[in-house]
Design a protein around this motif. Structure first.
Motif, mmCIF file in Angstrom:
data_model
loop_
_atom_site.group_PDB
_atom_site.id
_atom_site.type_symbol
_atom_site.label_atom_id
_atom_site.label_comp_id
_atom_site.label_asym_id
_atom_site.label_seq_id
_atom_site.Cartn_x
_atom_site.Cartn_y
_atom_site.Cartn_z
ATOM 1 N N SER A 54 32.582 -3.909 -11.474
ATOM 2 C CA SER A 54 32.089 -2.677 -12.099
ATOM 3 C C SER A 54 30.583 -2.748 -12.312
ATOM 4 C CB SER A 54 32.781 -2.443 -13.440
ATOM 5 O OG SER A 54 34.154 -2.213 -13.243
ATOM 6 N N ARG A 55 30.117 -3.899 -12.688
ATOM 7 C CA ARG A 55 28.687 -4.080 -12.922
ATOM 8 C C ARG A 55 27.882 -3.888 -11.630
ATOM 9 N NH1 ARG A 55 26.419 -8.944 -16.537
ATOM 10 N NH2 ARG A 55 24.418 -8.002 -16.966
ATOM 11 N N GLN A 56 28.355 -4.471 -10.525
ATOM 12 C CA GLN A 56 27.650 -4.319 -9.262
ATOM 13 C C GLN A 56 27.720 -2.871 -8.767
ATOM 14 O OE1 GLN A 56 29.127 -6.144 -5.657
ATOM 15 N NE2 GLN A 56 27.067 -6.288 -4.783
ATOM 16 N N GLU A 62 22.655 2.897 -9.331
ATOM 17 C CA GLU A 62 21.413 3.102 -10.075
ATOM 18 C C GLU A 62 20.188 2.836 -9.209
ATOM 19 O OE1 GLU A 62 19.701 0.979 -13.954
ATOM 20 O OE2 GLU A 62 21.665 1.923 -14.247
ATOM 21 N N LYS A 63 20.207 1.735 -8.470
ATOM 22 C CA LYS A 63 19.073 1.406 -7.597
ATOM 23 C C LYS A 63 18.922 2.436 -6.484
ATOM 24 C CE LYS A 63 16.597 -1.512 -7.643
ATOM 25 N NZ LYS A 63 15.255 -1.550 -8.238
ATOM 26 N N LEU A 64 20.022 2.919 -5.934
ATOM 27 C CA LEU A 64 19.959 3.936 -4.886
ATOM 28 C C LEU A 64 19.276 5.200 -5.402
ATOM 29 C CD1 LEU A 64 20.600 5.122 -2.117
ATOM 30 C CD2 LEU A 64 22.894 5.662 -2.982
ATOM 31 N N VAL A 65 19.673 5.654 -6.570
ATOM 32 C CA VAL A 65 19.082 6.858 -7.160
ATOM 33 C C VAL A 65 17.587 6.651 -7.399
ATOM 34 C CG1 VAL A 65 19.077 8.305 -9.235
ATOM 35 C CG2 VAL A 65 21.242 7.708 -8.130
ATOM 36 N N GLY A 80 30.113 8.918 -12.913
ATOM 37 C CA GLY A 80 30.998 7.764 -12.992
ATOM 38 C C GLY A 80 30.317 6.430 -13.220
ATOM 39 N N LYS A 81 28.993 6.419 -13.396
ATOM 40 C CA LYS A 81 28.276 5.144 -13.507
ATOM 41 C C LYS A 81 28.707 4.347 -14.745
ATOM 42 C CE LYS A 81 23.821 4.867 -14.540
ATOM 43 N NZ LYS A 81 23.475 3.957 -15.568
ATOM 44 N N ASP A 82 28.991 5.033 -15.837
ATOM 45 C CA ASP A 82 29.354 4.320 -17.066
ATOM 46 C C ASP A 82 30.675 3.565 -16.931
ATOM 47 O OD1 ASP A 82 27.028 5.202 -18.239
ATOM 48 O OD2 ASP A 82 27.983 6.929 -19.200
ATOM 49 N N GLN A 83 31.627 4.108 -16.164
ATOM 50 C CA GLN A 83 32.915 3.433 -15.972
ATOM 51 C C GLN A 83 32.800 2.324 -14.930
ATOM 52 O OE1 GLN A 83 32.562 6.808 -15.788
ATOM 53 N NE2 GLN A 83 33.478 7.383 -17.735
ATOM 54 N N GLY A 84 32.062 2.575 -13.866
ATOM 55 C CA GLY A 84 31.838 1.543 -12.857
ATOM 56 C C GLY A 84 32.975 1.294 -11.892
ATOM 57 N N ASP A 85 34.009 2.139 -11.911
ATOM 58 C CA ASP A 85 35.112 1.985 -10.956
ATOM 59 C C ASP A 85 34.817 2.741 -9.664
ATOM 60 O OD1 ASP A 85 36.681 0.437 -12.625
ATOM 61 O OD2 ASP A 85 37.698 2.167 -13.496
ATOM 62 N N PHE A 99 32.644 2.181 -4.752
ATOM 63 C CA PHE A 99 33.913 1.846 -5.399
ATOM 64 C C PHE A 99 34.026 0.355 -5.717
ATOM 65 C CE2 PHE A 99 35.307 5.481 -2.725
ATOM 66 C CZ PHE A 99 36.106 6.183 -3.614
ATOM 67 N N ARG A 100 34.866 0.045 -6.702
ATOM 68 C CA ARG A 100 35.430 -1.297 -6.769
ATOM 69 C C ARG A 100 36.512 -1.323 -5.699
ATOM 70 N NH1 ARG A 100 38.448 -3.048 -10.455
ATOM 71 N NH2 ARG A 100 38.910 -1.090 -11.459
#
Length: 120
Positions: A54-56, A62-65, A80-85, A99-100
């Motif tokens: 989820s962290r990755q 974030e880096k892409l944006v 969906g960034k806060d959930q990270g799934d 995705f994960r």
């Protein structure tokens, strides 16, 4: 010099190239590009990839944006960034799904969007 600074609007192919470069830089896995031209009005391309955690997933998005804002002056929508799934990034020309692996397997977007006869 960025495309925005040169007064030239970036093409969908330029955005796609930067998206793929960013994903590669951040070690995204199993990157798939789907050409949507003539098949959908939402974008010219869809890119689907995985992050190991989820962290990755959140960091990749974030880096892409950040990179698209810096290089092209693009303000991308991100969900969906806060959930990270599953993070969706809408660049206007390219839709990116990060995705994960388990979540990607569950939704199987590639099967839904790949042209008939293609294999993933």
């Amino acid at each position: 010099m960025t495309a925005e600074l040169a007064g030239v609007e970036a093409t969908s192919d330029q955005i796609l190239a930067r998206v793929l470069s960013s994903l590669d830089d951040d070690k995204a896995e199993e990157i798939v590009t789907i050409d949507l031209k003539g098949r959908s009005s939402i974008a010219d391309y869809m890119v689907i990839c995985s992050g190991r955690s989820s962290r990755q997933v959140g960091a990749i998005a974030e880096k892409l944006v950040e990179r698209l804002k810096e290089d092209f002056g693009r303000n991308c929508k991100i969900e969906g960034k806060d959930q990270g799934d599953w993070v969706l990034i809408d660049t206007q020309d390219v839709i990116v799904h990060v995705f994960r692996p388990e979540v990607r397997e569950f939704y199987q977007l590639e099967k839904m969007w790949m042209p008939t006869g293609s294999t993933v």
